[in-house]
Design a protein around this motif. Structure first.
Motif, mmCIF file in Angstrom:
data_model
loop_
_atom_site.group_PDB
_atom_site.id
_atom_site.type_symbol
_atom_site.label_atom_id
_atom_site.label_comp_id
_atom_site.label_asym_id
_atom_site.label_seq_id
_atom_site.Cartn_x
_atom_site.Cartn_y
_atom_site.Cartn_z
ATOM 1 N N VAL A 91 0.842 -1.197 0.000
ATOM 2 C CA VAL A 91 0.000 0.000 0.000
ATOM 3 C C VAL A 91 0.879 1.249 0.000
ATOM 4 N N ASP A 92 1.902 1.246 0.858
ATOM 5 C CA ASP A 92 2.804 2.404 0.907
ATOM 6 C C ASP A 92 3.531 2.584 -0.428
ATOM 7 N N ALA A 96 3.224 5.878 -2.840
ATOM 8 C CA ALA A 96 4.442 6.591 -3.256
ATOM 9 C C ALA A 96 4.511 6.679 -4.779
ATOM 10 N N ASP A 97 4.162 5.587 -5.472
ATOM 11 C CA ASP A 97 4.158 5.604 -6.940
ATOM 12 C C ASP A 97 3.159 6.618 -7.473
ATOM 13 N N GLU A 101 3.991 9.944 -9.618
ATOM 14 C CA GLU A 101 3.359 10.143 -10.926
ATOM 15 C C GLU A 101 2.625 11.489 -10.984
ATOM 16 N N ALA A 102 1.932 11.831 -9.891
ATOM 17 C CA ALA A 102 1.220 13.108 -9.842
ATOM 18 C C ALA A 102 2.200 14.279 -9.875
#
Length: 105
Positions: A91-92, A96-97, A101-102
């Motif tokens: 989940v972490d 983070a991905d 990406e944002a």
């Protein structure tokens, strides 16, 4: 109804890498009543974490009746998946991905 109990201890044998819930296995001869009922002795119920009115899962494997309480089944699953808890949190990693990406956009 008379109770014919024969206690015999054998070494613990893990099933699929997960140890059995009882710390000292019991081997009993239990009498089957005329109505097909079998009384589970209190010591076994305690080790299986069964309470009055509780449920038990039954499985028939090659003529062997296996009874498993939901509490013991949960403990087995927790031990089975314990190594995954010690690793990185998926989940972490996903969060983070997504944040990375944002930030790139």
């Amino acid at each position: 109804m008379s109770r014919n109990r024969q206690y015999r201890s054998e070494p613990d044998q893990p099933i699929s890498g997960v140890s059995e819930a009882p710390t000292a296995p019991f081997h009993l001869q239990l009498q089957i009543g005329a109505d097909g009922r079998v009384l589970i002795p209190s010591e076994l119920r305690r080790q299986m974490r069964l309470e009055a009115g509780g449920v038990v899962n039954a499985e028939l494997v090659d003529g062997e009746l296996r009874l498993l309480s939901p509490a013991v089944a949960l403990e087995r699953l927790e031990r089975l998946f314990a190594p995954l808890r010690d690793g990185p949190s998926l989940v972490d990693e996903l969060i983070a991905d997504r944040r990375a990406e944002a930030a790139r956009e």
